[in-house]
Design a protein around this motif. Structure first.
Motif, PDB file in Angstrom:
ATOM      1  N   PHE A 373       1.129  -1.180  -0.022  1.00 32.44           N
ATOM      2  CA  PHE A 373       0.531  -0.043   0.308  1.00 32.44           C
ATOM      3  C   PHE A 373       0.760   1.363   0.166  1.00 32.44           C
ATOM      4  N   GLN A 374       1.750   1.321  -0.388  1.00 35.83           N
ATOM      5  CA  GLN A 374       3.116   2.041   0.175  1.00 35.83           C
ATOM      6  C   GLN A 374       3.025   2.809  -1.740  1.00 35.83           C
ATOM      7  N   PRO A 375       3.941   3.911  -1.599  1.00 36.66           N
ATOM      8  CA  PRO A 375       3.814   4.107  -3.495  1.00 36.66           C
ATOM      9  C   PRO A 375       5.418   4.067  -3.050  1.00 36.66           C
ATOM     10  N   VAL A 376       6.084   3.854  -4.703  1.00 36.85           N
ATOM     11  CA  VAL A 376       6.859   3.248  -5.601  1.00 36.85           C
ATOM     12  C   VAL A 376       7.280   4.580  -6.529  1.00 36.85           C
ATOM     13  N   ARG A 377       8.656   4.222  -6.678  1.00 40.32           N
ATOM     14  CA  ARG A 377       8.766   4.670  -7.947  1.00 40.32           C
ATOM     15  C   ARG A 377       8.635   3.786  -9.663  1.00 40.32           C
ATOM     16  N   LEU A 378       8.021   2.179  -9.152  1.00 41.38           N
ATOM     17  CA  LEU A 378       7.560   1.546 -10.676  1.00 41.38           C
ATOM     18  C   LEU A 378       6.556   0.703  -9.682  1.00 41.38           C
ATOM     19  N   PRO A 379       5.738   1.080 -10.023  1.00 43.99           N
ATOM     20  CA  PRO A 379       4.702   0.212  -9.195  1.00 43.99           C
ATOM     21  C   PRO A 379       4.072  -0.616  -9.801  1.00 43.99           C
ATOM     22  N   PRO A 380       4.304  -1.108 -10.815  1.00 41.06           N
ATOM     23  CA  PRO A 380       4.070  -2.253 -11.895  1.00 41.06           C
ATOM     24  C   PRO A 380       5.144  -3.358 -11.387  1.00 41.06           C
ATOM     25  N   ALA A 381       6.780  -2.618 -11.044  1.00 41.84           N
ATOM     26  CA  ALA A 381       7.983  -3.578 -10.380  1.00 41.84           C
ATOM     27  C   ALA A 381       7.439  -4.098  -8.765  1.00 41.84           C
ATOM     28  N   LYS A 382       6.593  -3.050  -8.610  1.00 46.37           N
ATOM     29  CA  LYS A 382       6.077  -3.936  -6.710  1.00 46.37           C
ATOM     30  C   LYS A 382       5.387  -4.600  -6.887  1.00 46.37           C
ATOM     31  N   TRP A 383       4.259  -4.407  -7.818  1.00 44.13           N
ATOM     32  CA  TRP A 383       2.580  -5.727  -8.212  1.00 44.13           C
ATOM     33  C   TRP A 383       3.843  -6.572  -8.270  1.00 44.13           C
ATOM     34  N   PHE A 384       5.071  -7.051  -9.420  1.00 40.64           N
ATOM     35  CA  PHE A 384       5.311  -8.013  -9.573  1.00 40.64           C
ATOM     36  C   PHE A 384       5.884  -8.991  -8.937  1.00 40.64           C
ATOM     37  N   LEU A 385       6.296  -8.626  -8.052  1.00 39.63           N
ATOM     38  CA  LEU A 385       7.149  -9.246  -6.160  1.00 39.63           C
ATOM     39  C   LEU A 385       5.449 -10.103  -5.981  1.00 39.63           C
ATOM     40  N   VAL A 386       4.795  -8.517  -5.188  1.00 41.88           N
ATOM     41  CA  VAL A 386       3.748  -9.245  -4.757  1.00 41.88           C
ATOM     42  C   VAL A 386       3.138 -10.778  -5.624  1.00 41.88           C
ATOM     43  N   LEU A 387       3.038 -10.407  -7.003  1.00 41.49           N
ATOM     44  CA  LEU A 387       2.344 -11.201  -7.841  1.00 41.49           C
ATOM     45  C   LEU A 387       3.242 -12.662  -7.020  1.00 41.49           C
ATOM     46  N   ILE A 388       4.392 -13.242  -7.921  1.00 42.19           N
ATOM     47  CA  ILE A 388       5.019 -13.999  -7.890  1.00 42.19           C
ATOM     48  C   ILE A 388       5.243 -14.383  -6.229  1.00 42.19           C
ATOM     49  N   VAL A 389       5.201 -13.876  -5.708  1.00 45.04           N
ATOM     50  CA  VAL A 389       5.172 -14.442  -3.646  1.00 45.04           C
ATOM     51  C   VAL A 389       3.653 -14.567  -3.574  1.00 45.04           C
ATOM     52  N   VAL A 390       2.328 -13.854  -3.850  1.00 46.17           N
ATOM     53  CA  VAL A 390       1.527 -14.639  -3.646  1.00 46.17           C
ATOM     54  C   VAL A 390       1.419 -16.324  -4.184  1.00 46.17           C
ATOM     55  N   TYR A 391       1.847 -15.764  -5.583  1.00 41.86           N
ATOM     56  CA  TYR A 391       1.807 -17.591  -6.463  1.00 41.86           C
ATOM     57  C   TYR A 391       2.631 -18.659  -5.961  1.00 41.86           C
ATOM     58  N   MET A 392       3.960 -18.281  -5.324  1.00 37.41           N
ATOM     59  CA  MET A 392       4.365 -19.148  -4.566  1.00 37.41           C
ATOM     60  C   MET A 392       3.424 -19.940  -3.344  1.00 37.41           C
ATOM     61  N   ALA A 393       2.995 -18.324  -2.692  1.00 41.08           N
ATOM     62  CA  ALA A 393       1.954 -19.318  -1.547  1.00 41.08           C
ATOM     63  C   ALA A 393       1.106 -20.784  -1.551  1.00 41.08           C
ATOM     64  N   VAL A 394       0.535 -19.505  -2.939  1.00 41.76           N
ATOM     65  CA  VAL A 394      -0.568 -20.499  -3.192  1.00 41.76           C
ATOM     66  C   VAL A 394      -0.595 -21.852  -3.904  1.00 41.76           C
ATOM     67  N   VAL A 395       0.639 -22.426  -4.435  1.00 39.77           N
ATOM     68  CA  VAL A 395       0.754 -23.055  -5.199  1.00 39.77           C
ATOM     69  C   VAL A 395       1.546 -24.421  -4.314  1.00 39.77           C
ATOM     70  N   VAL A 396       2.048 -23.509  -3.373  1.00 38.36           N
ATOM     71  CA  VAL A 396       3.211 -24.484  -2.451  1.00 38.36           C
ATOM     72  C   VAL A 396       1.641 -25.832  -1.450  1.00 38.36           C
ATOM     73  N   GLY A 397       0.638 -24.334  -0.852  1.00 38.86           N
ATOM     74  CA  GLY A 397      -0.439 -24.912   0.059  1.00 38.86           C
ATOM     75  C   GLY A 397       0.376 -25.446   1.025  1.00 38.86           C
ATOM     76  N   PRO A 398      -0.766 -26.734   1.044  1.00 40.46           N
ATOM     77  CA  PRO A 398      -0.371 -27.311   2.375  1.00 40.46           C
ATOM     78  C   PRO A 398       1.093 -27.693   2.656  1.00 40.46           C
ATOM     79  N   ILE A 399       1.925 -28.051   2.089  1.00 42.56           N
ATOM     80  CA  ILE A 399       3.407 -28.182   2.180  1.00 42.56           C
ATOM     81  C   ILE A 399       3.983 -27.334   2.234  1.00 42.56           C
ATOM     82  N   GLY A 400       3.948 -26.049   2.821  1.00 43.20           N
ATOM     83  CA  GLY A 400       4.120 -24.627   2.473  1.00 43.20           C
ATOM     84  C   GLY A 400       5.027 -25.083   4.005  1.00 43.20           C
ATOM     85  N   ARG A 401       6.436 -24.335   3.982  1.00 42.16           N
ATOM     86  CA  ARG A 401       7.089 -24.264   4.671  1.00 42.16           C
ATOM     87  C   ARG A 401       8.410 -23.439   4.635  1.00 42.16           C
TER      88      ARG A 401
END
Length: 441
Positions: A373-401
């Motif tokens: 929710f914070q401003p950065v100089r390259l907003p799309p780069a921020k959302w790319f990080l969010v996208l890849i972190v969320v993807y990994m957490a969801v796909v790993v799912g029940p076996i996450g560690r």
């Protein structure tokens, strides 16, 4: 006095936070590296043998097979269980002086490369007045215990982490400079990621949607071809697996995980079976379990995601110390059934270490959420990080560690560092405004 002042000034300029981080990190990682030389068994985990077998078979026999080719009958699942890049990495390193110790040293080098790229990425997205805070990111990356441990264990996490970090950095170059070469580099790194670890096999879908989103108003279409590169490599490798196994799929690891979740911990053995039919049977059983008990699946998914973000890596620590492996603290906290408590005989030093690391992980996750929710100089780069972190957490799912979090750990640190720096800046600005003398009316 003038000479002493000049000496102190020169020392202050030379002893920078960045150099202190580098020196301390080099000492820590070299200590871990030589510990691995003195106790080579700490470099091995269960999966390491399959990676090595696959790489050796590919180099010497021309076929990627994660098992013994002289053992009959062959298991078709082992033709596609391990993608090719990490096995090739290990097989090539075996021919260097030091053998597999050279592979561990190369992973150490990749760790420092990741830290440097994460530092550059952070400087590019932070507001100019806060760029000095970027040094926090390499400090966290280089000195985080799980990073130090896995830089010395022969597993694919470090190589995957490098691919994802290169992709993120090249994306910032493309956003800032608009060079097509940077976009090709970013998508090339993303295309290689599933060939390191199959967990990234479906990321081409959100990546395609993301690139469409950032180009939707420009009218440019040059992003389309490089954006399809990850999909093309996924299809090409699936065709290779069709040739060797008779089933069009990217990796048998998906069926293996379904088997573990449905029937227990033993890996999939498809000898004498049709791999395609066996995979469909296992996946349909898993879907049946989910649809029959959706609430239980949701709870397992949420527990796994909680463990993904908070697990301090008890399993990893004990693996590296070559001690009997307990359950991870994440499993203890988030699992159901018999494993509900921290072992009573856990040493106080280990318990303190794990508690501190869990609190650090919680702090980083909160910082990453604020970063969204914070401003950065390259907003799309921020959302790319969010996208890849969320993807990994969801796909790993029940076996996450912690081990599965490691490839995206630098992105969590980047978000936390940005949130911390902007929070401190706001605090200073508020203090400065409050301390200004009021003028009488």
């Amino acid at each position: 006095m003038a000479g002493e002042w000049k000496y102190r000034e020169a020392l202050r300029r030379f002893v920078t936070p960045w150099r202190i981080v580098i020196v301390v990190a080099i000492l820590v990682h070299l200590a871990a590296f030589f510990y691995g030389i003195s106790r080579p068994e700490v470099r091995w985990m269960t999966d390491t043998a399959e990676y090595l077998a696959a790489g050796r078979n590919l180099l010497h026999n021309g076929v990627l097979y994660a098992g013994d080719l002289s053992s009959q009958p062959l298991d078709p699942a082992l033709y596609s269980r391990r993608p090719p890049l990490y096995p090739l990495f290990l097989a090539a390193a075996e021919h260097l002086p030091g053998g597999l110790h050279a592979a561990a040293f190369l992973q150490l080098v990749l760790t420092f490369a990741v830290a440097f790229l994460a530092y550059r990425f952070t400087r590019r997205i932070l507001p100019e007045r806060l760029e000095r805070w970027a040094v926090v990111v390499p400090a966290l990356v280089l000195l985080y215990p799980t990073q130090v441990i896995y830089s010395q264990i022969l597993m694919s996490e470090i190589l995957l982490q490098f691919c994802l970090t290169v992709a993120a950095f090249e994306l910032t170059r493309y956003l800032q400079e608009g060079k097509a070469a940077a976009l090709w580099s970013a998508n090339g790194a993303l295309a290689l990621a599933p060939l390191v670890k199959p967990v990234m096999v479906f990321f081409w879908v959100p990546n395609l949607a993301f690139l469409w989103w950032i180009h939707r108003r420009s009218g440019k279409r040059r992003w389309c071809v490089p954006a399809l590169l990850p999909l093309l490599l996924v299809v090409a490798w699936s065709c290779r697996n069709l040739y060797w196994t008779g089933s069009f799929h990217f990796s048998s690891m998906a069926a293996n995980q379904a088997k573990v979740l449905v029937r227990g911990p033993e890996p999939l053995d498809a000898r004498g079976k049709d791999l395609g039919l066996e995979s469909e049977r296992l996946l349909s059983q898993l879907v049946g379990h989910i649809t029959a008990q959706p609430a239980r699946f949701v709870r397992a998914q949420m527990r796994g995601m909680g463990s993904f973000f908070l697990d301090p890596g008890m399993f990893d620590l004990y693996e590296f110390l070559n001690r009997e492996r307990p359950f991870s603290l994440g499993q203890i906290i988030f699992s159901e059934g018999q494993v509900r408590r921290i072992p009573a005989d856990l040493p106080a030093s280990i318990l303190t270490y794990l508690t501190g690391l869990t609190l650090l992980n919680l702090f980083v996750v909160v910082g990453f959420l604020l970063f969204c929710f914070q401003p950065v100089r390259l907003p799309p780069a921020k959302w790319f990080l969010v996208l890849i972190v969320v993807y990994m957490a969801v796909v790993v799912g029940p076996i996450g560690r912690s081990r599965y979090r490691l490839p995206v750990e630098p992105f969590l640190f980047i978000g936390a560092a940005c949130a911390i720096s902007q929070g401190i800046r706001r605090g200073h600005e508020t203090t400065a405004v409050g301390s200004k003398p009021r003028r009488d009316a």
